[in-house]
Design an enzyme around this catalytic site. Structure first.
Site, PDB file in Angstrom:
ATOM      1  N   ASP A  46       1.067  -1.411  -0.004  1.00 52.87           N
ATOM      2  CA  ASP A  46       0.207   0.166  -0.098  1.00 52.87           C
ATOM      3  C   ASP A  46       0.869   0.933  -0.064  1.00 52.87           C
ATOM      4  O   ASP A  46       1.445   1.693   0.575  1.00 52.87           O
ATOM      5  CB  ASP A  46      -0.620   0.050   1.516  1.00 52.87           C
ATOM      6  N   ASP A  47       1.082   1.884  -1.315  1.00 55.41           N
ATOM      7  CA  ASP A  47       1.510   3.705  -1.115  1.00 55.41           C
ATOM      8  C   ASP A  47       3.193   2.893  -1.663  1.00 55.41           C
ATOM      9  O   ASP A  47       4.082   4.235  -1.155  1.00 55.41           O
ATOM     10  CB  ASP A  47       1.425   4.178  -0.032  1.00 55.41           C
ATOM     11  N   CYS A  86      -6.229   3.761  -3.317  1.00 57.09           N
ATOM     12  CA  CYS A  86      -6.593   2.411  -2.707  1.00 57.09           C
ATOM     13  C   CYS A  86      -7.959   1.993  -3.950  1.00 57.09           C
ATOM     14  O   CYS A  86      -7.658   1.099  -4.101  1.00 57.09           O
ATOM     15  CB  CYS A  86      -6.743   2.076  -1.312  1.00 57.09           C
ATOM     16  N   ARG A  90      -7.570  -1.085  -6.744  1.00 53.68           N
ATOM     17  CA  ARG A  90      -8.117  -2.209  -5.699  1.00 53.68           C
ATOM     18  C   ARG A  90      -8.937  -2.772  -6.915  1.00 53.68           C
ATOM     19  O   ARG A  90      -8.974  -4.286  -6.999  1.00 53.68           O
ATOM     20  CB  ARG A  90      -8.557  -2.235  -4.471  1.00 53.68           C
ATOM     21  N   LYS A 145      -5.374  -6.202   3.679  1.00 58.45           N
ATOM     22  CA  LYS A 145      -6.178  -4.458   2.924  1.00 58.45           C
ATOM     23  C   LYS A 145      -7.450  -5.242   1.625  1.00 58.45           C
ATOM     24  O   LYS A 145      -6.543  -4.840   1.293  1.00 58.45           O
ATOM     25  CB  LYS A 145      -5.532  -2.822   3.618  1.00 58.45           C
ATOM     26  N   HIS A 147     -10.807  -2.904   0.440  1.00 60.12           N
ATOM     27  CA  HIS A 147     -10.819  -1.636   0.761  1.00 60.12           C
ATOM     28  C   HIS A 147     -11.542  -1.342  -0.509  1.00 60.12           C
ATOM     29  O   HIS A 147     -11.748  -0.855  -1.413  1.00 60.12           O
ATOM     30  CB  HIS A 147      -9.605  -1.018   0.390  1.00 60.12           C
ATOM     31  N   SER A 170      -8.561   1.437   4.756  1.00 63.90           N
ATOM     32  CA  SER A 170      -6.925   2.124   4.752  1.00 63.90           C
ATOM     33  C   SER A 170      -7.009   1.981   6.734  1.00 63.90           C
ATOM     34  O   SER A 170      -7.930   2.124   6.919  1.00 63.90           O
ATOM     35  CB  SER A 170      -6.802   3.130   4.904  1.00 63.90           C
ATOM     36  N   HIS A 232       1.884   2.404   4.225  1.00 60.52           N
ATOM     37  CA  HIS A 232       0.732   2.998   3.714  1.00 60.52           C
ATOM     38  C   HIS A 232       0.903   4.142   5.676  1.00 60.52           C
ATOM     39  O   HIS A 232       1.176   3.182   6.325  1.00 60.52           O
ATOM     40  CB  HIS A 232      -0.706   2.732   4.275  1.00 60.52           C
ATOM     41  N   ASP A 284      -0.022  -0.560  -4.890  1.00 55.95           N
ATOM     42  CA  ASP A 284      -1.658  -0.030  -5.075  1.00 55.95           C
ATOM     43  C   ASP A 284      -1.518   1.266  -6.311  1.00 55.95           C
ATOM     44  O   ASP A 284      -2.461   1.187  -6.928  1.00 55.95           O
ATOM     45  CB  ASP A 284      -2.378  -0.480  -4.233  1.00 55.95           C
ATOM     46  N   ASN A 285      -0.825   1.812  -5.859  1.00 57.72           N
ATOM     47  CA  ASN A 285      -0.411   2.857  -6.446  1.00 57.72           C
ATOM     48  C   ASN A 285       1.219   3.952  -5.416  1.00 57.72           C
ATOM     49  O   ASN A 285       2.079   2.734  -4.814  1.00 57.72           O
ATOM     50  CB  ASN A 285      -1.572   4.200  -5.862  1.00 57.72           C
ATOM     51  N   LYS A 302       1.415   9.684  -5.131  1.00 58.03           N
ATOM     52  CA  LYS A 302       0.398   8.904  -5.042  1.00 58.03           C
ATOM     53  C   LYS A 302      -1.048  10.439  -5.082  1.00 58.03           C
ATOM     54  O   LYS A 302      -0.743  11.326  -5.167  1.00 58.03           O
ATOM     55  CB  LYS A 302       0.093   8.936  -3.678  1.00 58.03           C
TER      56      LYS A 302
HETATM   57 CA   LIG Z   1      -2.974   3.096  -1.664  1.00 56.70          CA
END
Ligand SMILES: [Ca+2]
Length: 479
Positions: A46-47, A86, A90, A145, A147, A170, A232, A284-285, A302
């Protein structure tokens, strides 16, 4: 025997595995028994930024396990997610579709992601990669996660996963974020087992759960989707990693994820299923601007449609089937994973609807001269089309008001054209010298608007998200 099979044989011979190769319809894999379907593991950070791994140039983070994975497999250097945040990203990984296709590009209030107690969720009628593989006899787990909706009707257990363990959104969306948020729930299947979740041990516990799932299912084909909560913000790591990196809490979290990846790869080796397991590691980003992550050498962060927001570090490993030490710079994306995995499992993507992703096995298997199957890739920010890439060219569209995920947009952004092969950092606008390219990419953008829509414009082929009228908070059940 088709040409693809011949190519595979050629590759296997070059790495000395020809004798171990066993035929499957149209495919040849080393070390597989006849009819054995490959396992799939998707490790989804994540991130995490493009420049955050050693094998993608990081000098700050120690990531020996992921670096070794790259050495034994392939780095994808033009691998994209479909959004800088996110939820939309996803939705694409699960369905193989652009977020706007499945209406997961924003929440019911027009915000860029879902928040706790959301009315919206990924429509249960969408066919996820877990559902496709489950039909082919796969055991499926989502550990991490989600989301894509926090109401029971939208949880992973309703989208093809036999097992779920993780946080439903998140890790900054606990009670401290907005007054009405419940304490951050840790969920097993559909039940909250801890709230607020102890985040220090999340990566460690996810890893233990992952290894347990792999071990339990070593004789079956399985799909393990492991979307980490980290790095994240707020970053956390267990005691063994806390305060140990050269990049604060962010580096600690990244280094623990590297450890986690090593544990998973070690489990595969120990169980003897290394050579029938495809493991893919990505994010994811892109990294956010403020917490210590790096998207170097890309521009932007991001939440943007610059490369830094949507191009991710990606490593794929499958000994004997994916060439070792390889790099592929052809454009591919998370939307390609569902159709590719479906094909490798002997299934097809759902035939009754548009799926935007394509089979990228020719790229992953190192077929000579294989090209990206995408004529164009579209960069959306929520409901707004902001850029299009085709081949080496990326066109930022001229916008009267370029939307941002948070806060005011930017008025009157000009048209810009970049050669993102030669100029990966999007520094030099070459629109004036390539009017023909600009014209072609503007036409492609119009195709996307027609199909997927744009701000204040419905696309012709969008499908509805799932909605519940009165969502309820996910809380610890009363005794
Ligand atoms: Ca993210």
């Amino acid at each position: 025997m088709d040409a693809h099979m011949l190519t595979r044989r050629g590759f296997l011979r070059t790495v000395g595995l020809g004798a171990a190769a066993v035929a499957m319809p149209g495919l040849v894999f080393a070390g597989s028994s006849p009819g054995k379907k490959p396992n799939f593991i998707i490790i989804f950070c994540d991130d995490l930024g493009y420049g955050d791994l050693g094998c993608f140039g990081s000098k700050k983070h120690r990531t020996p396990n992921i670096d070794r994975m790259a050495h034994e497999g392939m780095r994808l250097t033009s691998f994209y997610v479909t959004s800088g945040v996110c939820t939309p990203s996803r939705a694409s990984l699960m369905t193989g579709c652009y977020p706007r296709r499945v209406n997961m590009h924003q929440n019911t209030s027009g915000e860029c992601v879902l928040f706790p107690v959301a009315k919206k969720g990924l429509n249960p009628d969408e066919v996820t990669i877990a559902e496709v593989l489950k039909k082919r006899g796969y055991a499926t787990a989502c550990i991490g996660k989600w989301h894509l909706g926090d109401q029971p009707a939208f949880l992973p257990t309703r989208q093809g996963f036999d097992y779920y363990f993780g946080i439903p959104y998140s890790n900054d969306m606990g009670g401290g974020q907005r007054g009405k948020n419940p304490p951050l729930p840790l969920v097993r299947n559909e039940k909250v087992i801890e709230a607020p979740a102890n985040q220090n041990t999340l990566t460690k516990r996810y890893t233990e759960e992952a290894v347990k799932f792999i071990t339990l299912n070593k004789d079956k084909p399985f799909l393990l989707y492991l979307p980490h909560a980290m790095p994240h913000n707020p970053v956390h790591a267990s005691e063994k990693f806390r305060g140990k990196s050269a990049n604060g809490g962010y580096g600690d979290a990244v280094e623990e994820i590297d450890w986690s990846t090593g544990e998973i790869l070690a489990a595969l080796r120990k169980l003897g299923i290394d050579e029938r397991t495809l493991v893919l590691f990505t994010s994811d980003n892109g990294a956010a601007s403020r917490w210590g992550g790096s998207n170097t050498p890309l521009s932007g962060w991001k939440g943007s449609t610059m490369e830094g927001g949507m191009r991710e570090p990606c490593v794929v490993r499958w000994p004997g089937a994916i060439p070792a030490g390889a790099t592929c710079d052809e454009l591919s994306c998370t939307m390609d994973l569902p159709p590719t995995f479906a094909r490798l499992a002997g299934a097809g993507p759902p035939g009754d609807r548009i799926i935007d992703g394509k089979d990228i096995w020719p790229l992953l298997s190192g077929r000579a001269g294989a090209k990206s199957p995408h004529e164009a890739f579209y960069y959306y920010q929520m409901d707004q089309l902001q850029a299009v890439r085709s081949g080496k060219w990326k066109l930022h569209l001229p916008l009267a008001m370029k939307k941002r995920n948070w806060g005011k947009g930017t008025p009157n952004t000009p048209l810009r054209l970049y050669d993102v092969k030669a100029d990966i950092g999007e520094t030099t606008d070459v629109a004036a010298v390539h009017p023909d390219v600009v014209k072609r990419l503007l036409a492609l953008a119009e195709t996307a608007r027609e199909d997927l829509g744009d701000t204040n414009r419905q696309g012709k082929h969008q499908r509805p998200a799932g909605l519940v009228v009165t969502p309820k908070p996910l809380v610890l059940s009363s005794k």
